[in-house]
Design an enzyme around this catalytic site. Structure first.
Site, mmCIF file in Angstrom:
data_model
loop_
_atom_site.group_PDB
_atom_site.id
_atom_site.type_symbol
_atom_site.label_atom_id
_atom_site.label_comp_id
_atom_site.label_asym_id
_atom_site.label_seq_id
_atom_site.Cartn_x
_atom_site.Cartn_y
_atom_site.Cartn_z
ATOM 1 N N CYS A 1 -5.415 21.506 18.615
ATOM 2 C CA CYS A 1 -5.137 20.844 17.000
ATOM 3 C C CYS A 1 -6.220 21.815 16.215
ATOM 4 C CB CYS A 1 -5.419 19.311 17.297
ATOM 5 S SG CYS A 1 -4.421 18.446 18.409
ATOM 6 N N HIS B 1 -8.270 16.158 10.637
ATOM 7 C CA HIS B 1 -7.049 16.444 11.543
ATOM 8 C C HIS B 1 -6.614 15.059 11.852
ATOM 9 C CE1 HIS B 1 -4.728 17.005 14.760
ATOM 10 N NE2 HIS B 1 -5.457 16.366 15.924
ATOM 11 N N ASN C 1 0.272 13.102 15.016
ATOM 12 C CA ASN C 1 -0.568 14.127 15.526
ATOM 13 C C ASN C 1 0.378 15.227 15.331
ATOM 14 O OD1 ASN C 1 -2.144 16.095 16.460
ATOM 15 N ND2 ASN C 1 -3.282 14.870 18.005
HETATM 16 O O1 UT7 Z 1 -5.534 16.117 18.675
HETATM 17 C C1 UT7 Z 1 -6.252 15.388 19.815
HETATM 18 C C2 UT7 Z 1 -5.293 14.685 20.434
HETATM 19 N N1 UT7 Z 1 -5.672 13.326 20.861
HETATM 20 C C3 UT7 Z 1 -6.194 12.461 20.245
HETATM 21 O O2 UT7 Z 1 -6.764 12.356 19.209
HETATM 22 C C4 UT7 Z 1 -6.424 11.078 20.928
HETATM 23 C C5 UT7 Z 1 -7.660 10.417 20.915
HETATM 24 N N2 UT7 Z 1 -7.545 8.889 21.262
HETATM 25 C C6 UT7 Z 1 -6.864 7.943 20.864
HETATM 26 O O3 UT7 Z 1 -6.462 8.230 19.693
HETATM 27 C C7 UT7 Z 1 -6.815 6.831 21.366
HETATM 28 O O4 UT7 Z 1 -7.479 6.816 22.828
HETATM 29 C C8 UT7 Z 1 -5.346 6.084 21.881
HETATM 30 C C9 UT7 Z 1 -4.669 5.907 20.673
HETATM 31 C C10 UT7 Z 1 -4.789 7.377 22.661
HETATM 32 C C11 UT7 Z 1 -5.540 5.070 22.987
HETATM 33 O O5 UT7 Z 1 -6.193 3.923 22.127
HETATM 34 P P1 UT7 Z 1 -7.244 3.156 22.631
HETATM 35 O O6 UT7 Z 1 -7.752 2.134 21.936
HETATM 36 O O7 UT7 Z 1 -8.223 4.104 23.279
HETATM 37 O O8 UT7 Z 1 -6.413 2.461 23.947
HETATM 38 P P2 UT7 Z 1 -6.585 2.472 25.493
HETATM 39 O O9 UT7 Z 1 -6.797 4.067 26.122
HETATM 40 O O10 UT7 Z 1 -8.158 1.732 25.709
HETATM 41 O O11 UT7 Z 1 -5.908 1.744 26.156
HETATM 42 C C12 UT7 Z 1 -5.742 0.147 26.059
HETATM 43 C C13 UT7 Z 1 -4.544 -0.225 26.800
HETATM 44 C C14 UT7 Z 1 -4.251 0.279 28.127
HETATM 45 O O12 UT7 Z 1 -3.781 -0.937 28.804
HETATM 46 P P3 UT7 Z 1 -5.027 -1.449 29.817
HETATM 47 O O13 UT7 Z 1 -5.519 -0.550 30.589
HETATM 48 O O14 UT7 Z 1 -6.032 -2.128 28.942
HETATM 49 O O15 UT7 Z 1 -4.101 -2.704 30.565
HETATM 50 C C15 UT7 Z 1 -2.951 1.244 27.906
HETATM 51 O O16 UT7 Z 1 -2.353 1.023 29.100
HETATM 52 O O17 UT7 Z 1 -3.277 0.203 25.924
HETATM 53 C C16 UT7 Z 1 -2.345 0.703 26.849
HETATM 54 N N3 UT7 Z 1 -1.383 1.714 26.271
HETATM 55 C C17 UT7 Z 1 -0.363 1.369 25.630
HETATM 56 N N4 UT7 Z 1 0.214 0.105 25.234
HETATM 57 C C18 UT7 Z 1 1.444 0.114 24.375
HETATM 58 C C19 UT7 Z 1 -1.562 3.083 26.163
HETATM 59 N N5 UT7 Z 1 -0.736 3.379 25.350
HETATM 60 C C20 UT7 Z 1 0.065 2.494 24.946
HETATM 61 C C21 UT7 Z 1 1.311 2.404 24.261
HETATM 62 N N6 UT7 Z 1 1.871 1.077 23.777
HETATM 63 N N7 UT7 Z 1 2.052 3.453 23.800
#
Ligand code: UT7
Length: 385
Positions: A114, A254, A284
């Site tokens: 990215c 970004h 994104n």
């Molecule tokens: O260009 C670079 C590309 N990448 C990025 O910029 C990504 C950077 N990271 C992020 O933006 C965030 O970490 C995410 C949006 C990907 C995730 O947000 P988070 O607040 O860090 O969530 P998490 O990974 O801590 O997950 C929380 C929960 C998990 O469940 P458990 O383990 O707590 O039961 C996930 O399984 O949310 C769950 N989860 C979802 N739930 C509903 C993950 N994806 C989803 C979803 N819908 N799409």
């Protein structure tokens, strides 16, 4: 003599198809509420089957060339930042060069996830500053939807497709790209990876079964990295430009996650109106995210002549990059780039107006650079109290 590299053209392309969070609710175990609160994304664009990274890039590039009033053959170089090329070989930059009709113009592809577009701008700036190129087209484009596992809710809700492009033109007038910071930490490479289909693990039935030809991401690790690096890179680029944060008119980050942008904004102490956001409408778009945002910021009047803009990105690698650009005169008449050689009598009233504004802008920019250490805005404010 060292040349300045100014942005003289800009263009963007986003596929027509909109994929909403509500539609995603029917595809994977997710909810509109989760996606909005965790990412700020409401919808994203998805390329039609016949579209490719090259076709999207060409649309954005044509718009940028039109703005710069240049023909494809006026280009000296084409740099394409992408992680989702049409093929491994030939490079998509050559396909784009051919589709544009930029006969024999040099072209190469740059991979920095990215972050690629800012890497591309910094690279183009070198070719111009060294006097090797007059006009360089820099494209950031990604068709990530073809590399996303549509069964993986951790990634499929985040990404969208698109392309953005700018033309950088050599100029004697101070301004344009003022500084940049590039960085990489390959030890974090596995946090955002397409595990297979490279030479390390060529395509096979096993790859297909394990779905390792799709993007895998450790969201939390990338999030932690991004919140640390975004403000750090922006501060370093601003410092390198000789300006201070109070001189920055707009931050174009970004567009990966609204929470990451918001944290960076707070770290930098910038007011909300100095940060451009469109992640809600595109998700994104990887290397396309910053140039699409730049185009929209210009179209919406959020970037004006004489503004100092910071663009900062992070992504696969993991990589990061930031640049400070002084926007200068944005109404471009290419022959004015060499305006000193054009007889004044042959210029229209409109062209004369642009020259006058360019000269004023240049003088003001030179003067502000000279006076900055003595009369910073904060200094003046303090003295008035
Ligand atoms: O260009 C670079 C590309 N990448 C990025 O910029 C990504 C950077 N990271 C992020 O933006 C965030 O970490 C995410 C949006 C990907 C995730 O947000 P988070 O607040 O860090 O969530 P998490 O990974 O801590 O997950 C929380 C929960 C998990 O469940 P458990 O383990 O707590 O039961 C996930 O399984 O949310 C769950 N989860 C979802 N739930 C509903 C993950 N994806 C989803 C979803 N819908 N799409």
């Amino acid at each position: 003599m060292t040349k300045y590299s100014r942005i003289t053209g800009w263009g963007k392309y986003a596929p027509e198809k909109v994929l909403t969070n509500q539609e995603l609710e029917k595809m994977v175990d997710t909810s509109n509420e989760w996606i909005i609160t965790r990412t700020g994304i409401r919808e994203r664009r998805i390329a039609a089957p016949e579209e490719t990274t090259a076709t999207m890039s060409v649309e954005a590039a044509r718009a940028a060339l039109d703005k710069a009033q240049l023909r494809p053959t006026d280009l000296d170089l084409i740099i394409v930042a992408t992680s989702s090329p049409d093929h491994f070989l030939p490079a998509v930059s050559s396909t784009i060069q051919d589709m544009l009709g930029a006969k024999d113009v040099g072209a190469f592809t740059l991979v920095a996830g990215c972050t690629g577009f800012v890497y591309g701008l910094a690279t183009a700036h070198q070719f111009i500053a060294n006097g090797n190129c007059e006009n360089v087209l820099v494209i950031g484009a990604d068709l990530i939807s073809r590399f996303v596992d549509w069964e993986d809710r951790n990634t499929c809700v985040l990404f969208g497709d698109g392309a953005g492009a700018v033309v950088l033109t050599a100029s004697d007038m101070p301004g344009g790209v003022l500084s940049f910071v590039l960085g990489s930490d390959g030890s974090l490479g596995d946090a955002l990876i397409v595990p297979a289909i490279g030479c390390k693990e060529p395509f096979s039935q096993k790859v297909l079964n394990e779905r390792t030809h799709y993007i895998r991401m450790d969201g939390r690790r990338v999030f932690k990295f991004a919140t640390r690096i975004m403000s750090k890179a922006a501060v370093e680029a601003v410092k390198a430009s000789g300006l201070s944060l109070s001189d920055i008119d707009l931050l174009i980050p970004h567009q990966a996650n609204l929470r990451i942008i918001e944290l960076a904004r707070r770290h930098l102490g910038l007011p909300e109106d100095k940060v451009f956001i469109n992640v809600d409408r595109y998700g994104n778009t990887s290397a396309a995210s910053i140039p699409i945002a730049l185009c929209e910021a210009i179209e919406e009047g959020r970037v004006n002549e004489g503004d100092n803009v910071v663009m900062v990105g992070f992504g696969g690698g993991l990589t990061w990059a930031a640049t400070v650009v002084h926007m200068g005169v944005m109404e471009t008449l290419p022959r004015l780039v060499a305006w000193r050689f054009v007889p004044v009598g042959s210029l229209s009233f409109e062209e004369m107006k642009v020259i006058a504004r360019a000269t004023m802008d240049s003088l003001a920019f030179k003067a502000s650079a000279l006076l900055l250490p003595l009369y910073s805005k904060t200094g003046l404010r303090r003295r008035r109290k």
